[in-house]
Scaffold this motif. Sequence first.
Motif, PDB file in Angstrom:
ATOM      1  N   ILE A   1       9.244  -0.430   0.191  1.00  0.00           N
ATOM      2  CA  ILE A   1       8.446  -1.369  -0.360  1.00  0.00           C
ATOM      3  C   ILE A   1       9.568  -2.624  -1.228  1.00  0.00           C
ATOM      4  O   ILE A   1       9.225  -3.229  -1.462  1.00  0.00           O
ATOM      5  CB  ILE A   1       7.715  -0.956  -1.896  1.00  0.00           C
ATOM      6  CG1 ILE A   1       5.583  -0.790  -0.749  1.00  0.00           C
ATOM      7  CG2 ILE A   1       7.107  -1.132  -2.867  1.00  0.00           C
ATOM      8  CD1 ILE A   1       5.292   0.811  -2.040  1.00  0.00           C
ATOM      9  N   ASP A   2      10.739  -1.119  -1.635  1.00  0.00           N
ATOM     10  CA  ASP A   2      11.842  -1.767  -2.107  1.00  0.00           C
ATOM     11  C   ASP A   2      11.928  -3.213  -1.382  1.00  0.00           C
ATOM     12  O   ASP A   2      12.613  -3.780  -1.318  1.00  0.00           O
ATOM     13  CB  ASP A   2      12.465  -0.668  -2.791  1.00  0.00           C
ATOM     14  CG  ASP A   2      12.331  -0.289  -3.582  1.00  0.00           C
ATOM     15  OD1 ASP A   2      11.079  -0.645  -4.809  1.00  0.00           O
ATOM     16  OD2 ASP A   2      13.289   0.988  -3.731  1.00  0.00           O
ATOM     17  N   ARG A   3      11.990  -2.627  -0.323  1.00  0.00           N
ATOM     18  CA  ARG A   3      13.054  -3.170   1.427  1.00  0.00           C
ATOM     19  C   ARG A   3      12.088  -5.430   1.424  1.00  0.00           C
ATOM     20  O   ARG A   3      12.611  -5.775   1.054  1.00  0.00           O
ATOM     21  CB  ARG A   3      12.944  -2.912   2.599  1.00  0.00           C
ATOM     22  CG  ARG A   3      13.563  -4.087   3.791  1.00  0.00           C
ATOM     23  CD  ARG A   3      14.509  -2.935   4.396  1.00  0.00           C
ATOM     24  NE  ARG A   3      13.621  -1.584   5.110  1.00  0.00           N
ATOM     25  CZ  ARG A   3      13.223  -0.158   4.823  1.00  0.00           C
ATOM     26  NH1 ARG A   3      14.894   0.012   4.032  1.00  0.00           N
ATOM     27  NH2 ARG A   3      13.007   0.202   4.826  1.00  0.00           N
ATOM     28  N   ALA A   4      11.098  -4.981   0.845  1.00  0.00           N
ATOM     29  CA  ALA A   4      10.150  -6.153   0.602  1.00  0.00           C
ATOM     30  C   ALA A   4       9.968  -6.871   0.059  1.00  0.00           C
ATOM     31  O   ALA A   4      10.700  -8.219   0.342  1.00  0.00           O
ATOM     32  CB  ALA A   4       8.863  -5.391   1.243  1.00  0.00           C
TER      33      ALA A   4
ATOM     34  N   GLU B   1       0.878  -1.405   0.207  1.00  0.00           N
ATOM     35  CA  GLU B   1       0.420   0.351   0.460  1.00  0.00           C
ATOM     36  C   GLU B   1       0.765   1.069  -0.256  1.00  0.00           C
ATOM     37  O   GLU B   1       1.448   1.109   0.699  1.00  0.00           O
ATOM     38  CB  GLU B   1      -0.353  -0.298   1.523  1.00  0.00           C
ATOM     39  CG  GLU B   1      -1.813   0.747   1.416  1.00  0.00           C
ATOM     40  CD  GLU B   1      -2.555   1.260   2.522  1.00  0.00           C
ATOM     41  OE1 GLU B   1      -3.350   2.021   2.921  1.00  0.00           O
ATOM     42  OE2 GLU B   1      -2.544   0.602   3.726  1.00  0.00           O
ATOM     43  N   VAL B   2      -0.130   2.045  -0.315  1.00  0.00           N
ATOM     44  CA  VAL B   2       0.706   3.270  -0.489  1.00  0.00           C
ATOM     45  C   VAL B   2       0.053   4.045  -0.152  1.00  0.00           C
ATOM     46  O   VAL B   2      -1.777   4.650  -0.557  1.00  0.00           O
ATOM     47  CB  VAL B   2       1.518   4.120  -2.151  1.00  0.00           C
ATOM     48  CG1 VAL B   2       1.986   5.750  -1.821  1.00  0.00           C
ATOM     49  CG2 VAL B   2       2.850   3.202  -2.767  1.00  0.00           C
TER      50      VAL B   2
ATOM     51  N   ASP C   1      10.160   7.720   1.996  1.00  0.00           N
ATOM     52  CA  ASP C   1      10.201   6.360   2.425  1.00  0.00           C
ATOM     53  C   ASP C   1       9.604   5.106   2.655  1.00  0.00           C
ATOM     54  O   ASP C   1       9.397   3.713   2.256  1.00  0.00           O
ATOM     55  CB  ASP C   1      10.301   6.787   3.960  1.00  0.00           C
ATOM     56  CG  ASP C   1       9.158   7.631   3.915  1.00  0.00           C
ATOM     57  OD1 ASP C   1       8.604   8.264   3.234  1.00  0.00           O
ATOM     58  OD2 ASP C   1       8.490   8.207   5.594  1.00  0.00           O
ATOM     59  N   GLU C   2       7.987   5.707   1.439  1.00  0.00           N
ATOM     60  CA  GLU C   2       7.438   4.489   1.572  1.00  0.00           C
ATOM     61  C   GLU C   2       7.479   3.366   0.543  1.00  0.00           C
ATOM     62  O   GLU C   2       7.433   2.252   0.231  1.00  0.00           O
ATOM     63  CB  GLU C   2       6.338   5.246   0.490  1.00  0.00           C
ATOM     64  CG  GLU C   2       5.473   6.265   1.845  1.00  0.00           C
ATOM     65  CD  GLU C   2       4.006   7.022   0.989  1.00  0.00           C
ATOM     66  OE1 GLU C   2       4.308   7.201   0.246  1.00  0.00           O
ATOM     67  OE2 GLU C   2       3.536   7.629   2.078  1.00  0.00           O
TER      68      GLU C   2
END
Length: 73
Positions: free
Chosen positions: A31-34, A11-12, A26-27
């Motif tokens: 997402i990139d990290r997940a 989700e954004v 940071d959003e």
Amino acid sequence: MQYEYKTMVLEVPRRSGLWTQKPATDELSNIDRALQELGDDGWQLVGVFPFTDGGSPAQISKAIHYFMRPKHS
């Protein structure tokens, strides 16, 4: 070969002017990290199904992401 599947909702958060403003760094980093963690675990993204938040006007703020990887015997 057999596969296993995983789904994840990413989700954004909705905010005014979402379509005219770039999402916060940071959003996107979250997402990139997940996605990176899933890739490191062998999951491959195979599909995305976006859906609206029901607001007026409706905006896409979430999407179901579908992943698959070979099943370990």
